[in-house]
Design a protein around this motif. Structure first.
Motif, short mmCIF file in Angstrom:
data_model
loop_
_atom_site.label_atom_id
_atom_site.label_comp_id
_atom_site.label_asym_id
_atom_site.label_seq_id
_atom_site.Cartn_x
_atom_site.Cartn_y
_atom_site.Cartn_z
N MET A 1 46.21 37.32 44.78
CA MET A 1 46.78 38.20 43.77
C MET A 1 48.21 37.79 43.47
O MET A 1 48.58 37.55 42.33
CB MET A 1 46.75 39.63 44.31
N THR A 2 48.98 37.63 44.54
CA THR A 2 50.37 37.26 44.33
C THR A 2 50.50 35.82 43.87
O THR A 2 51.38 35.48 43.10
CB THR A 2 51.17 37.45 45.63
N GLY B 1 50.69 35.15 40.18
CA GLY B 1 51.99 35.49 39.61
C GLY B 1 53.04 34.45 39.92
O GLY B 1 53.83 34.05 39.06
N ASP B 2 53.02 33.99 41.16
CA ASP B 2 54.00 32.97 41.54
C ASP B 2 53.83 31.71 40.72
O ASP B 2 54.79 31.09 40.30
CB ASP B 2 53.86 32.64 43.03
N LEU C 1 46.97 35.95 29.91
CA LEU C 1 47.20 37.26 30.53
C LEU C 1 46.26 37.47 31.71
O LEU C 1 46.65 37.91 32.76
CB LEU C 1 46.97 38.38 29.52
N LEU C 2 45.01 37.20 31.49
CA LEU C 2 44.03 37.55 32.49
C LEU C 2 43.28 36.31 32.96
O LEU C 2 42.17 36.07 32.52
CB LEU C 2 43.04 38.57 31.92
N PRO C 3 43.87 35.54 33.84
CA PRO C 3 43.14 34.39 34.35
C PRO C 3 41.89 34.88 35.07
O PRO C 3 41.90 35.95 35.69
CB PRO C 3 44.12 33.75 35.35
N SER C 4 40.79 34.15 34.96
CA SER C 4 39.52 34.67 35.45
C SER C 4 39.52 34.80 36.97
O SER C 4 38.91 35.68 37.53
CB SER C 4 38.38 33.78 35.01
N LYS C 5 40.24 33.93 37.66
CA LYS C 5 40.31 34.04 39.12
C LYS C 5 41.78 34.09 39.53
O LYS C 5 42.59 33.32 39.01
CB LYS C 5 39.65 32.84 39.79
N SER C 6 42.11 35.01 40.43
CA SER C 6 43.51 35.04 40.87
C SER C 6 43.64 34.34 42.21
O SER C 6 42.67 34.04 42.86
CB SER C 6 44.01 36.47 40.94
#
Lengths: 385, 371
Positions: free
Chosen positions: B1-2, B5-6, B366-371
């Protein structure tokens, strides 16, 4: 009511927002009756609340609304991107507004982050299911933009605090069971350092909710008075004296990620009113499209920042300003396309257009006035003297 | 998840570093030219009298042409487009816009990316269809390489042709903005398409998307430049015994201008991350370009209000930023015509098209399919 966290070792949606979205859209494409009921224009705000709650119950029971919330608090895991995808899908398929579930996205992230896990674990699922709704008790008659001068007091007693004071412009209080109240636990001289946030049960004796009749007729605002209302220690959100941090956490959502949700419903408004448009309004319509594109890009960045565990901080003020501008641009065009809203709002569709148009004239006031956002940018971003 | 973003943050950081590097390279070139940062002013009258070979070429120094064949790659595309924002900020005049517009045609013809600079077609109410060239293409004797020697002319319906510069007569246009601008006053005698219409049509759509995005980014850079002047002025200029930046009326003007810049920045950077016209929502290039013209002009106007009279003098730099925004707004579709056209199109389009115009824009980043 007990919600059992189901085994989610191999949950296909938790890690894959696209798969979640696709499945949700497939379900919405079957036009479930509860969704259809919420998707048509309804002039009565009370009825709108009722159909919204019915929809939320089904969304929760079928698990859609549980993604994006932590498993230990009744959710199914995932993050804000699931919620961003859910509300977008609902708007895209015809839902006209979030109604009072706007507070779900404004308040609940803070309750999850800073509230007592035992209390929030009980209350969050009821909020998500549309059973027990929430309001936000920040503004007071003498504390609007100057929130740090709030006077509502919370006095320490054995077993918690006792709250006395008056809140105003409290959205959805008449429909809500709970209110997150910002109250003074320190001295007035301590300003923002002397505030704490408490969860208050609005059905408790000593609480009075008086709806405010609004100029647009939706009457979702209220004045709430608290007369020695006791709250236990588990009702404190954040730390004692940490109310300002709670307020800032909430406002970061109300000004940043909220743009994502709201713009999606503005897109819906634009789509719905299109057939009434005329060439005379084309430039206004084009302008609204530009503003919505800006909100989408900027609030998308806010959602991404929150998904990564950060916030926009003072930069959320940009999103708030862009969102208000886009809401007014969409409604400038609505007024040009549906002049009936000014002289003959006789059917539900036109009546809702009128409510929306009039409300759009005050979006520069709530959640921190436009002037406060501009001050924030001038001071904290541009570093003007 | 993080992690997702990083990665995003690192990417933003890398993009920012390229922007800074591009600004430095363009500034160095301006400083090295005979009359420093004012080099573009000489070009206003068309009198660029550098001796052949004395001008350095920042596009080559930055390796910018090497990026053009790689535009399918996200980082290369963003870097190639970021140059334009730097160009706006530094008021630099390169042939990058025409080179970018030419790239899809040159690729279709199997030519290298620096083989020609595209002309830009516009319609003048008084003079009819006109072709314009942006940048330093008229540099004598091809001192800046082959790109100085050929122009690409696109004629919808008739294909596109690479034409040696000596078959074309250019006339310098006198506007400020440190923007070298020429009008084609005599085109080629014979029309021999280098790219036939079938392939040109595909290249045209790609070129227009890229060109509008590039122009929008350059408008953003110029608007940021104008705003930076006004913010610096508001900090130091004193009236009534205190800096004018302490007055709320002035602060709010600047805060609005910054908001308009941020809105444009978010939209242009999200669009730059989209893989070309196919990945973008319908008519997204028009949205980006229209927003750029509108916001860019608003920023310059607010900056001018803060600067007051001094900002309206020819010695002050503001008018260069302002004129550049106006010139770029006038090319590849003005904000007025695009905004109106988008409204008309949106009103008449079917629901699915409208929905994809409204909801698709930065969906992928915005919404990558896998985080």
């Amino acid at each position: 009511m007990l919600h059992i966290t189901r085994s989610s070792e191999c949950d296909p949606y938790r890690e894959d927002v696209d798969a979640y979205r696709a499945a949700l859209e497939t379900w919405l494409a079957t036009r479930p009756p509860v969704f259809e009921a919420a998707a048509r224009p309804i002039a009565s705000y009370e009825q709108r609340v009722a159909v919204s709650c019915a929809l939320m119950q089904v969304l929760f029971d079928q698990d859609w609304a549980r993604y994006g919330w932590p498993e230990h608090l009744g959710g199914l895991g995932g993050d804000i991107r699931h919620r961003a995808a859910m509300w977008e899908a609902l708007a895209r398929h015809g839902l006209p507004a979030m109604a009072l579930f706007e507070h779900l996205e404004i308040l609940a992230p803070t309750l999850v982050a800073l509230g007592d896990p035992g209390l929030i674990g009980q209350l969050l699922p009821r909020f998500l299911r549309g059973e027990q709704l929430w309001s936000q008790g920040f503004s007071e008659p003498e504390a609007g933009s100057d929130l740090a001068s709030a006077r509502t007091r919370a006095v320490a007693v054995d077993g918690g605090h006792v709250i006395t004071g008056r809140k105003i412009w409290t959205s959805w209080a008449r429909y809500a069971r709970w209110c997150l109240v910002l109250a003074r636990t320190g001295t007035p001289q301590e300003r923002h350092r002397g505030l704490s946030a408490f969860v208050v049960d609005l059905t408790h004796p000593g609480v009075e909710v008086r709806p405010i009749e609004q100029a647009n007729g939706t009457d979702e605002l209220a004045e709430v008075t608290f007369d020695e209302v006791p709250v236990g220690p588990e009702r404190l959100v954040g730390e004692l004296g940490g109310g300002w941090r709670v307020a800032m956490h909430i406002l970061a959502h109300e000004r940043g990620t909220f743009g994502w949700y709201r713009h999606s419903f503005l897109n819906r408004q634009l789509l719905e009113n299109r057939e009434q448009g005329t060439p005379a309004g084309d430039a206004l319509l084009g302008n609204a499209l530009l503003d919505l594109a800006a909100v989408r890009a900027a609030s998308g960045a806010a959602v991404r920042a929150h998904a990564a565990g950060g916030t926009l901080g003072p930069r959320a003020a940009f999103v708030k300003l862009m969102l208000a501008a886009s809401e007014q641009a969409v409604n400038d065009w609505t007024l040009a396309s549906v002049p009936d809203l000014a002289v003959a709002p006789n059917d539900d569709h036109t009546a809702v257009c009128r409510q929306d148009y009039l409300f759009s004239r005050i979006v520069t006031v709530y959640g921190g006035s436009q002037q406060m956002q501009l001050d924030t940018i001038a001071k904290q971003i541009l570093r003007l003297p | 998840m993080t992690r997702g973003g990083d990665v995003g943050d690192l990417q933003e950081q890398a993009d920012q570093e390229f922007l800074d590097a591009a600004c430095l390279a363009l500034r160095a070139q301006a400083d090295a030219s005979p009359d420093g940062a004012g080099a573009g002013d000489a070009a206003v009258g068309g009198a660029v009298d550098d001796a052949p070979g004395t001008r350095s070429d920042p596009l080559r120094e930055l390796g910018w042409f090497d990026l053009l064949p790689e535009l399918g790659d996200r980082d290369a595309r963003v870097a190639a487009l970021t140059l334009f924002r730097a160009q706006g900020r530094e008021l630099a005049g390169t042939r990058a816009l025409g080179a970018l517009l030419a790239q899809p045609f040159l690729a279709a013809a199997g030519l290298p990316p620096d083989a020609a600079v595209a002309t830009i077609s516009r319609t003048s109410a008084r003079q009819g269809k006109r072709l314009m060239v942006v940048g330093d293409v008229a540099d004598p004797a091809g001192a800046i390489g082959m790109a100085g020697t050929a122009l690409l002319i696109d004629r919808p319906g008739h294909g596109a042709a690479v034409v040696p510069a000596d078959e074309i007569e250019l006339w310098p246009v006198a506007v400020s903005g440190r923007l070298e601008l020429h009008e084609v006053i005599h085109g080629p005698a014979d029309w021999v398409p280098t790219v036939d219409e079938e392939h040109a049509a595909v290249a045209r759509a790609r070129a227009r998307f890229l060109g509008r995005l590039a122009a929008a980014l350059e408008i953003l850079g110029a608007a940021e430049g104008a705003l930076a002047l006004a913010v610096a002025y508001a900090r130091t200029r004193e009236q009534f015994g205190r800096p004018i930046g302490t007055f709320q009326a002035v602060r709010h003007l600047l805060a609005w201008a910054q908001t308009d810049c941020v809105a444009l920045e978010k939209v242009t950077t999200a669009a730059a991350a989209l893989d070309g016209v196919q990945a973008a929502p319908p008519r997204h290039d028009e949205v980006v370009k229209a927003l750029a013209g509108r916001n860019g002009r608003r920023v310059c106007e607010r900056a001018l209000q803060v600067l007051g009279g001094i900002g309206f003098t020819s010695e002050h730099t503001h008018h260069h930023f302002h004129s550049r925004v106006l010139a770029l707004d006038a090319l590849l579709g003005t904000s007025a015509e695009l905004t109106h056209g988008l409204g008309a199109w949106l009103r008449e389009a079917d629901d699915d098209t409208t929905a994809s115009a409204l909801w698709t824009a930065p969906r992928l980043p915005l919404l990558p399919s896998k985080s």
